[in-house]
Write a protein that holds these residues in place. Structure first.
Motif, short mmCIF file in Angstrom:
data_model
loop_
_atom_site.label_atom_id
_atom_site.label_comp_id
_atom_site.label_asym_id
_atom_site.label_seq_id
_atom_site.Cartn_x
_atom_site.Cartn_y
_atom_site.Cartn_z
N VAL A 30 -0.07 1.65 -10.32
CA VAL A 30 0.81 2.12 -9.25
C VAL A 30 0.24 1.61 -7.93
CG1 VAL A 30 1.85 4.12 -8.12
CG2 VAL A 30 1.39 4.19 -10.59
N LEU A 31 1.04 0.83 -7.22
CA LEU A 31 0.66 0.32 -5.91
C LEU A 31 1.42 1.06 -4.83
CD1 LEU A 31 0.81 -3.56 -6.47
CD2 LEU A 31 -1.18 -2.06 -6.64
N GLN A 32 0.79 1.25 -3.68
CA GLN A 32 1.47 1.77 -2.52
C GLN A 32 1.53 0.65 -1.49
OE1 GLN A 32 -0.81 5.32 -1.50
NE2 GLN A 32 0.85 6.57 -2.31
N ILE A 33 2.74 0.39 -1.01
CA ILE A 33 2.94 -0.68 -0.03
C ILE A 33 3.72 -0.10 1.15
CG2 ILE A 33 3.93 -2.96 0.41
CD1 ILE A 33 3.73 -3.51 -2.60
N GLU A 45 6.47 -7.57 -7.10
CA GLU A 45 7.02 -7.33 -8.44
C GLU A 45 7.27 -8.63 -9.18
OE1 GLU A 45 9.59 -3.33 -8.66
OE2 GLU A 45 10.40 -4.84 -7.31
N GLU A 46 7.81 -9.62 -8.48
CA GLU A 46 8.11 -10.91 -9.10
C GLU A 46 6.84 -11.66 -9.48
OE1 GLU A 46 11.23 -12.31 -9.82
OE2 GLU A 46 11.92 -10.27 -9.38
N CYS A 47 5.77 -11.51 -8.72
CA CYS A 47 4.52 -12.23 -8.97
C CYS A 47 3.65 -11.60 -10.04
CB CYS A 47 3.70 -12.33 -7.68
SG CYS A 47 4.41 -13.44 -6.47
N PHE A 48 3.82 -10.30 -10.27
CA PHE A 48 2.92 -9.61 -11.19
C PHE A 48 2.89 -10.24 -12.58
CE2 PHE A 48 1.97 -6.14 -14.22
CZ PHE A 48 0.62 -6.01 -13.90
N TYR A 53 -0.40 -12.92 -16.57
CA TYR A 53 -0.19 -13.79 -17.74
C TYR A 53 -1.52 -14.13 -18.41
CZ TYR A 53 1.37 -17.77 -20.53
OH TYR A 53 1.63 -18.64 -21.56
N GLU A 54 -1.56 -13.94 -19.72
CA GLU A 54 -2.73 -14.21 -20.55
C GLU A 54 -3.98 -13.43 -20.11
OE1 GLU A 54 -3.23 -18.47 -21.02
OE2 GLU A 54 -1.58 -18.54 -22.47
N THR A 55 -3.76 -12.22 -19.58
CA THR A 55 -4.86 -11.31 -19.28
C THR A 55 -4.65 -10.04 -20.09
OG1 THR A 55 -3.83 -10.06 -17.47
CG2 THR A 55 -4.87 -12.17 -16.88
N SER A 56 -5.58 -9.13 -20.00
CA SER A 56 -5.44 -7.85 -20.70
C SER A 56 -4.35 -6.98 -20.10
CB SER A 56 -6.77 -7.09 -20.68
OG SER A 56 -7.13 -6.77 -19.36
N LEU A 57 -3.82 -7.38 -18.95
CA LEU A 57 -2.78 -6.60 -18.28
C LEU A 57 -1.38 -7.17 -18.49
CD1 LEU A 57 -4.58 -5.92 -14.87
CD2 LEU A 57 -4.62 -4.57 -16.96
N GLU A 58 -1.27 -8.13 -19.38
CA GLU A 58 0.01 -8.81 -19.58
C GLU A 58 1.16 -7.85 -19.92
OE1 GLU A 58 1.27 -13.10 -21.28
OE2 GLU A 58 -0.19 -11.98 -22.46
N ASP A 59 0.88 -6.76 -20.64
CA ASP A 59 1.91 -5.80 -21.02
C ASP A 59 1.87 -4.53 -20.17
OD1 ASP A 59 2.93 -7.44 -23.08
OD2 ASP A 59 1.31 -6.78 -24.41
N THR A 60 1.16 -4.56 -19.08
CA THR A 60 1.02 -3.41 -18.20
C THR A 60 2.24 -3.27 -17.30
OG1 THR A 60 -1.38 -3.60 -18.20
CG2 THR A 60 -0.41 -2.39 -16.37
N GLU A 61 2.69 -2.03 -17.12
CA GLU A 61 3.81 -1.74 -16.23
C GLU A 61 3.30 -1.69 -14.79
OE1 GLU A 61 6.86 1.96 -15.26
OE2 GLU A 61 5.67 2.01 -17.09
N LEU A 62 4.12 -2.17 -13.86
CA LEU A 62 3.79 -2.10 -12.44
C LEU A 62 4.81 -1.19 -11.76
CD1 LEU A 62 2.14 -3.12 -9.96
CD2 LEU A 62 3.89 -4.90 -9.73
N GLU A 63 4.30 -0.23 -11.01
CA GLU A 63 5.17 0.65 -10.22
C GLU A 63 4.77 0.51 -8.76
OE1 GLU A 63 5.70 5.42 -9.53
OE2 GLU A 63 5.47 4.74 -11.59
N ILE A 64 5.76 0.46 -7.89
CA ILE A 64 5.50 0.32 -6.46
C ILE A 64 6.11 1.51 -5.73
CG2 ILE A 64 5.95 -1.04 -4.38
CD1 ILE A 64 5.88 -3.53 -6.18
N GLU A 65 5.29 2.15 -4.90
CA GLU A 65 5.76 3.22 -4.03
C GLU A 65 5.74 2.68 -2.60
OE1 GLU A 65 3.06 6.50 -4.59
OE2 GLU A 65 3.80 6.89 -6.61
N ILE A 66 6.82 2.91 -1.88
CA ILE A 66 6.92 2.45 -0.50
C ILE A 66 6.48 3.58 0.44
CG2 ILE A 66 8.45 1.52 1.29
CD1 ILE A 66 8.07 -0.33 -1.18
#
Length: 122
Positions: A30-33, A45-48, A53-66
């Motif tokens: 969870v990121l706060q921006i 979101e588009e860059c994540f 890619y090809e890291t242990s976080l490849e299947d990790t969900e990203l959430e952004i709070e404004i």
């Protein structure tokens, strides 16, 4: 687009934490921006996926709070949303303020898989 470089660094930091803490899997970041931060949430979101890619976080969900861009008026001392009325105080009309929030970029939470968690149906 500097968002890709920033997200590569986020992935690096989260992977380092996961390794240090012996985390099995990171489920969500969870990121706060801030509304007026130097990064654009949509681009983050588009860059994540590319950064993960090809890291242990490849299947990790990203959430952004404004985080709203708020300031405190130096004239009337009221807190107001800076994007309303082009930065002018919504109470007294002055444009003389101190930033309170809105420029942040931070990792708020890293949610990990609980190793003791049982899979439903077992």
């Amino acid at each position: 687009m500097h968002e890709l470089g920033i997200m590569i660094e986020v992935v690096r930091q989260v992977e380092a934490m996961a390794k240090r803490e012996k985390v099995k899997r990171v489920e969500k970041i969870v990121l706060q921006i801030g509304e007026i931060a130097t990064v654009i949430p949509h681009f983050v979101e588009e860059c994540f996926p590319a950064a993960a890619y090809e890291t242990s976080l490849e299947d990790t969900e990203l959430e952004i709070e404004i985080i709203p861009a708020n300031g405190r008026c130096r004239e009337c001392e009221k807190v107001y949303h800076l994007l309303d009325k082009n930065g002018h105080c919504t109470y007294c009309g002055q444009k003389n303020f101190d930033f309170l929030s809105g420029r942040e970029f931070m990792i708020k939470e890293i949610l990990v898989e609980d190793e003791d968690e049982e899979v439903a149906g077992d």
